[in-house]
Design a protein around this motif. Structure first.
Motif, PDB file in Angstrom:
ATOM      1  N   GLY A 123      -1.917  10.866 -54.550  1.00  0.00           N
ATOM      2  CA  GLY A 123      -0.623  11.544 -54.645  1.00  0.00           C
ATOM      3  C   GLY A 123       0.529  10.572 -54.816  1.00  0.00           C
ATOM      4  O   GLY A 123       1.425  10.781 -55.656  1.00  0.00           O
ATOM      5  N   LEU A 124       0.500   9.497 -54.045  1.00  0.00           N
ATOM      6  CA  LEU A 124       1.563   8.500 -54.136  1.00  0.00           C
ATOM      7  C   LEU A 124       1.456   7.726 -55.448  1.00  0.00           C
ATOM      8  O   LEU A 124       2.474   7.415 -56.081  1.00  0.00           O
ATOM      9  CB  LEU A 124       1.495   7.549 -52.932  1.00  0.00           C
ATOM     10  CG  LEU A 124       2.546   6.442 -52.873  1.00  0.00           C
ATOM     11  CD1 LEU A 124       3.962   6.992 -53.008  1.00  0.00           C
ATOM     12  CD2 LEU A 124       2.411   5.658 -51.553  1.00  0.00           C
ATOM     13  N   ALA A 125       0.237   7.430 -55.870  1.00  0.00           N
ATOM     14  CA  ALA A 125       0.051   6.732 -57.147  1.00  0.00           C
ATOM     15  C   ALA A 125       0.635   7.561 -58.303  1.00  0.00           C
ATOM     16  O   ALA A 125       1.269   7.018 -59.220  1.00  0.00           O
ATOM     17  CB  ALA A 125      -1.439   6.458 -57.371  1.00  0.00           C
ATOM     18  N   GLN A 126       0.420   8.875 -58.253  1.00  0.00           N
ATOM     19  CA  GLN A 126       0.964   9.738 -59.301  1.00  0.00           C
ATOM     20  C   GLN A 126       2.496   9.738 -59.276  1.00  0.00           C
ATOM     21  O   GLN A 126       3.151   9.751 -60.326  1.00  0.00           O
ATOM     22  CB  GLN A 126       0.434  11.165 -59.123  1.00  0.00           C
ATOM     23  CG  GLN A 126      -1.048  11.288 -59.473  1.00  0.00           C
ATOM     24  CD  GLN A 126      -1.692  12.552 -58.912  1.00  0.00           C
ATOM     25  OE1 GLN A 126      -1.001  13.413 -58.360  1.00  0.00           O
ATOM     26  NE2 GLN A 126      -2.998  12.651 -59.042  1.00  0.00           N
ATOM     27  N   ALA A 127       3.048   9.709 -58.074  1.00  0.00           N
ATOM     28  CA  ALA A 127       4.511   9.675 -57.962  1.00  0.00           C
ATOM     29  C   ALA A 127       5.062   8.345 -58.485  1.00  0.00           C
ATOM     30  O   ALA A 127       6.116   8.312 -59.134  1.00  0.00           O
ATOM     31  CB  ALA A 127       4.915   9.889 -56.498  1.00  0.00           C
ATOM     32  N   LEU A 128       4.356   7.258 -58.206  1.00  0.00           N
ATOM     33  CA  LEU A 128       4.793   5.947 -58.718  1.00  0.00           C
ATOM     34  C   LEU A 128       4.667   5.910 -60.246  1.00  0.00           C
ATOM     35  O   LEU A 128       5.505   5.313 -60.927  1.00  0.00           O
ATOM     36  CB  LEU A 128       3.964   4.830 -58.072  1.00  0.00           C
ATOM     37  CG  LEU A 128       4.206   4.625 -56.565  1.00  0.00           C
ATOM     38  CD1 LEU A 128       3.167   3.667 -55.976  1.00  0.00           C
ATOM     39  CD2 LEU A 128       5.621   4.091 -56.302  1.00  0.00           C
ATOM     40  N   GLU A 129       3.642   6.550 -60.765  1.00  0.00           N
ATOM     41  CA  GLU A 129       3.467   6.651 -62.217  1.00  0.00           C
ATOM     42  C   GLU A 129       4.632   7.437 -62.830  1.00  0.00           C
ATOM     43  O   GLU A 129       5.217   7.035 -63.841  1.00  0.00           O
ATOM     44  CB  GLU A 129       2.133   7.356 -62.524  1.00  0.00           C
ATOM     45  CG  GLU A 129       1.880   7.656 -63.983  1.00  0.00           C
ATOM     46  CD  GLU A 129       1.510   6.414 -64.766  1.00  0.00           C
ATOM     47  OE1 GLU A 129       0.832   5.546 -64.187  1.00  0.00           O
ATOM     48  OE2 GLU A 129       1.924   6.304 -65.944  1.00  0.00           O
ATOM     49  N   ARG A 130       4.978   8.511 -62.161  1.00  0.00           N
ATOM     50  CA  ARG A 130       6.060   9.376 -62.653  1.00  0.00           C
ATOM     51  C   ARG A 130       7.403   8.639 -62.632  1.00  0.00           C
ATOM     52  O   ARG A 130       8.187   8.733 -63.575  1.00  0.00           O
ATOM     53  CB  ARG A 130       6.123  10.620 -61.761  1.00  0.00           C
ATOM     54  CG  ARG A 130       7.226  11.618 -62.097  1.00  0.00           C
ATOM     55  CD  ARG A 130       7.407  12.604 -60.926  1.00  0.00           C
ATOM     56  NE  ARG A 130       7.857  11.919 -59.725  1.00  0.00           N
ATOM     57  CZ  ARG A 130       7.599  12.339 -58.476  1.00  0.00           C
ATOM     58  NH1 ARG A 130       6.901  13.427 -58.264  1.00  0.00           N
ATOM     59  NH2 ARG A 130       8.063  11.652 -57.450  1.00  0.00           N
ATOM     60  N   ASP A 131       7.671   7.898 -61.546  1.00  0.00           N
ATOM     61  CA  ASP A 131       9.012   7.356 -61.342  1.00  0.00           C
ATOM     62  C   ASP A 131       9.175   5.899 -61.766  1.00  0.00           C
ATOM     63  O   ASP A 131      10.300   5.407 -61.882  1.00  0.00           O
ATOM     64  CB  ASP A 131       9.394   7.497 -59.864  1.00  0.00           C
ATOM     65  CG  ASP A 131       9.433   8.962 -59.431  1.00  0.00           C
ATOM     66  OD1 ASP A 131       9.696   9.823 -60.296  1.00  0.00           O
ATOM     67  OD2 ASP A 131       9.177   9.253 -58.246  1.00  0.00           O
ATOM     68  N   PHE A 132       8.039   5.184 -61.964  1.00  0.00           N
ATOM     69  CA  PHE A 132       8.138   3.765 -62.353  1.00  0.00           C
ATOM     70  C   PHE A 132       7.233   3.420 -63.527  1.00  0.00           C
ATOM     71  O   PHE A 132       7.014   2.245 -63.795  1.00  0.00           O
ATOM     72  CB  PHE A 132       7.767   2.873 -61.154  1.00  0.00           C
ATOM     73  CG  PHE A 132       8.717   2.982 -59.991  1.00  0.00           C
ATOM     74  CD1 PHE A 132       9.870   2.222 -59.937  1.00  0.00           C
ATOM     75  CD2 PHE A 132       8.456   3.869 -58.947  1.00  0.00           C
ATOM     76  CE1 PHE A 132      10.742   2.313 -58.870  1.00  0.00           C
ATOM     77  CE2 PHE A 132       9.328   3.977 -57.879  1.00  0.00           C
ATOM     78  CZ  PHE A 132      10.473   3.208 -57.835  1.00  0.00           C
TER      79      PHE A 132
END
Ligand SMILES: [Fe+2]
Length: 357
Positions: free
Chosen positions: A116-125
């Motif tokens: 979940g966090l990896a996907q958020a980092l992908e989305r935002d960075f």
């Protein structure tokens, strides 16, 4: 992750609700990946513990303030120092919580963010790697100065942000820190001298992404109740009634009645060289020799058991003592947390230790 007090039950005397309690170390300082025990424990006890003690002292002073009569410069000073101390406490807790291995294992250095966090980092960075490059570059840019590199969730902006913070009280309004990297010199100088960049890389090789991921889910409102266990020292008793905080123990020891807890200091033989002091009045024993010392313990008194950091050594002993009917509790965070609150200590006495010559 709840930093507030828990409810009290007799006969133990607990700290007041106004006290901000120290949080235990979740990492095992003796086997981190390229970060020394000396550095981590000094940082925890002196800098983090110092911030907790300072915050409590400021709040004690504020509680007695005559607000209408106090000069504005004194109010300004106290409120500024309260904000700095409270922010330092919180950021240090996020920093230490974010480090360490899993269970009883040292950090591998190869951990990656959970899905979940990896996907958020992908989305935002644009990816974990891009985030990591930005985050570590931001931290390294603070070398020679001081401050924090923070990964935070901003509800208002709807994304994760990498935030530079020049001091403890510098935060994007409303944003929730997920990961905090301490760039004050005290965080690295003992191990790395002025090589702050090497320290940043070593911290990144010690991250506990399981806990960082749990903190992210908490920030976005998706935390699972069972994740609270991630924020207890590995091996500590699961039941709340089998644990006692350093602040609660300090208060209990100040009572002079016959309910004052008996202090039991447990240490593995291999860990004796790590010890230099103990709580006054404690008896030191080897956990493996429980059958030799258990009968000496009173059944009509509470028993506080501690080890170095409050992991399995005290946890297993307390579980066994309670199984045998003793009113035993494990000191949360061990003598390391006791040091952090500024608790009184005496030189180590091993005369009662099994096998001591
Ligand atoms: Fe620090």
């Amino acid at each position: 992750m709840d930093v507030k007090k828990r409810s009290s039950t007799t006969p133990w005397q607990f700290a007041t609700s106004e006290t901000t309690m120290v949080r235990p170390l979740l990492l095992k300082p003796q086997w981190m990946n390229g970060l020394s025990e000396r550095l981590l424990v000094s940082h925890y006890e002196n800098n983090y513990g110092g911030a907790v003690r300072r915050l409590n002292a400021i709040r004690t002073r504020l509680a007695t303030l005559d607000w209408a009569q106090t000069p504005v410069f004194e109010i300004n000073g106290l409120k500024r120092e309260e904000l700095i101390a409270a922010s330092s406490v919180i950021l240090h807790e996020i920093y230490f919580d974010s480090l360490g291995g899993h269970g009883d294992n040292p950090p591998s250095g190869a951990e990656e963010p959970p899905a979940g966090l990896a996907q958020a980092l992908e989305r935002d960075f644009s990816g974990v790697k891009a985030w990591r490059t930005e985050f570590t570059s931001m931290a390294k840019a603070l070398a020679g100065g001081s401050g924090w590199a923070i990964l935070a969730w901003s509800e208002r902006l709807g994304c994760l942000i990498n935030q530079w913070a020049v001091d403890h009280a510098h935060n994007l309004p409303g944003a929730t820190p997920i990961l905090a990297l301490d760039m004050y010199e005290h965080a690295y100088h003992l191990d790395f001298g002025a090589k702050a960049a090497a320290y940043v890389d070593q911290v990144m090789a010690n991250l506990n992404w399981e806990r960082i991921g749990a903190r992210y889910r908490l920030a976005i409102g998706e935390a699972a109740a069972e994740e609270d266990e991630l924020f207890l020292p590995f091996g500590a008793p699961a039941q709340e009634e089998a644990r006692i905080s350093a602040e609660e123990l300090k208060t209990a020891l100040e009572s002079d009645d016959n309910r004052r807890p008996v202090l039991l200091d447990l240490c593995l033989p291999r860990d004796l060289p790590r010890r230099t002091d103990m709580l006054a009045g404690a008896s030191m024993h080897a956990p493996g020799a429980l059958s030799l010392w258990v009968e000496e313990l009173p059944r009509d008194r509470p028993i506080a058991v501690y080890c170095i950091c409050g992991f399995q050594v005290s946890g297993r002993a307390v579980t066994e003592l309670r199984r045998r009917g003793y009113d035993a509790r494990a000191l949360v965070g061990g003598i390391t947390a006791w040091h952090a609150i500024g608790g009184a200590i005496v030189p180590l006495d091993t005369s009662t230790y099994e096998g001591a010559s």
